[in-house]
Design a protein around this motif. Structure first.
Motif, mmCIF file in Angstrom:
data_model
loop_
_atom_site.group_PDB
_atom_site.id
_atom_site.type_symbol
_atom_site.label_atom_id
_atom_site.label_comp_id
_atom_site.label_asym_id
_atom_site.label_seq_id
_atom_site.Cartn_x
_atom_site.Cartn_y
_atom_site.Cartn_z
ATOM 1 N N ASP A 100 0.269 9.841 -4.102
ATOM 2 C CA ASP A 100 -0.668 10.034 -2.990
ATOM 3 C C ASP A 100 0.074 9.916 -1.657
ATOM 4 O O ASP A 100 -0.368 9.231 -0.735
ATOM 5 N N ASP B 194 0.828 -1.202 0.000
ATOM 6 C CA ASP B 194 0.000 0.000 0.000
ATOM 7 C C ASP B 194 0.863 1.253 0.000
ATOM 8 O O ASP B 194 0.573 2.210 -0.734
ATOM 9 N N ASN C 158 3.582 14.543 -5.690
ATOM 10 C CA ASN C 158 2.161 14.254 -5.880
ATOM 11 C C ASN C 158 1.599 14.971 -7.094
ATOM 12 O O ASN C 158 0.849 14.390 -7.891
ATOM 13 N N ARG D 151 1.023 4.034 -3.077
ATOM 14 C CA ARG D 151 0.705 5.451 -2.929
ATOM 15 C C ARG D 151 1.829 6.343 -3.444
ATOM 16 O O ARG D 151 1.576 7.417 -3.983
#
Length: 297
Positions: free
Chosen positions: A163, A154, A211, A158
């Protein structure tokens, strides 16, 4: 030193004799990387060339000044070239810096003598290959004691998707990803782990830059048509074991450029300019000499 460029303060270093022909090194990893690896890789060239290394806006020691985009980074590179009165230049762009080099070559060819691309891609469509390569390595990465932080899928996802929640998270996860960039996980030894830790600690991480670039710029990037119109000579280089921008991406770039040569470094991962530095610099010198002498006959 700093230069005011397009409302941003860019940190730069100009190495070598300023009277020699100039190379500009464009670093990758928006929000992760800075000028340091370009300096490490290409400073030996300053026996014959002037070398400019700098931090893109939102990266390293440069100001956190939006907008962040491939177009803006290319405009900054040309404005810095003009501010420092460098004349026509050769660009060396690696990884994300290769995206910016392609942007620059399509926008400012009149100031470009030639360019070197290292481990990059012509479009974001190659990202699927990166995900597949990471998945295949993930069980081994999690099981091996490689001297880097253990990260979850995870967390990795990201970062890849733009993210990230904080600079601290960004630093830790990127450190945990470092073994993926080696020629193999087995090649990522204690010395490599120490080097990765030192590099991580010495960098300024800016998750917001990352990002923006990976949710707005990168997903919409496609230079495939533009490459066919670029007439300046190019050397396209890639490590055989690059997990994130595979050799097939560099092959497509070389096939589309009218005047390009593809060189694959068989014992390298994402950074043949460091993994096989001596051989890499030898090939770059040959390319630079061919430009100076009007190209190969």
């Amino acid at each position: 030193m700093y230069a005011k460029v397009n409302d941003a303060e860019l940190y730069y270093e100009l190495l070598g004799d300023p009277e020699d022909p100039t190379i500009i090194s464009l670093h990758g990893g928006p929000g992760i990387s800075d000028h340091s690896k370009g300096k490490q890789a290409f400073e030996p060239l300053t026996d014959q060339y002037s070398l400019l290394v700098y931090d893109h806006r939102g990266c390293g020691d440069s100001s956190l000044t939006p907008p962040y985009s491939n177009e803006q980074y290319a405009k900054d590179a040309d404005a810095l070239r003009e501010t420092l009165e460098l004349g026509d230049v050769v660009l060396i762009g690696g990884s994300y810096g290769g995206f910016i080099t392609q942007e620059y070559a399509s926008r400012f060819p009149e100031h470009l003598n030639g360019f070197v691309l290292r481990d990059t891609a012509p479009t974001s469509e190659y990202e699927e290959n990166a995900w597949e390569n990471a998945r295949s390595k993930w069980p081994q990465l999690r099981e091996m004691d490689l001297g880097v932080p253990k990260i979850t899928w995870d967390e990795f996802s990201r970062v890849m998707e733009g993210d990230v929640n904080s600079d601290e998270e960004f630093e830790r996860v990127f450190h945990g990803m470092a073994p993926l960039y080696a020629p193999s996980l087995e090649a990522f030894d204690e010395a490599a782990a120490e080097a990765a830790a030192e590099a991580t600690e010495s960098r300024n991480f800016h998750h917001e830059t990352h990002n923006v670039m990976f949710t707005e710029a990168y997903p919409n990037m496609d230079y495939r048509d533009a490459l066919t119109e670029i007439r300046e000579p190019a050397l396209v280089t890639v490590g055989r074991h690059d997990w994130i921008t595979p050799p097939s991406a560099s092959k497509e770039i070389a096939d589309r450029l009218p005047d390009a040569e593809l060189v694959i470094f068989e014992r390298s991962g994402h950074s043949p300019n460091l993994d096989q530095q001596e051989q890499y610099l030898h090939r770059v010198r040959e390319f630079l000499a061919s430009i100076e002498h009007g190209g190969d006959e």
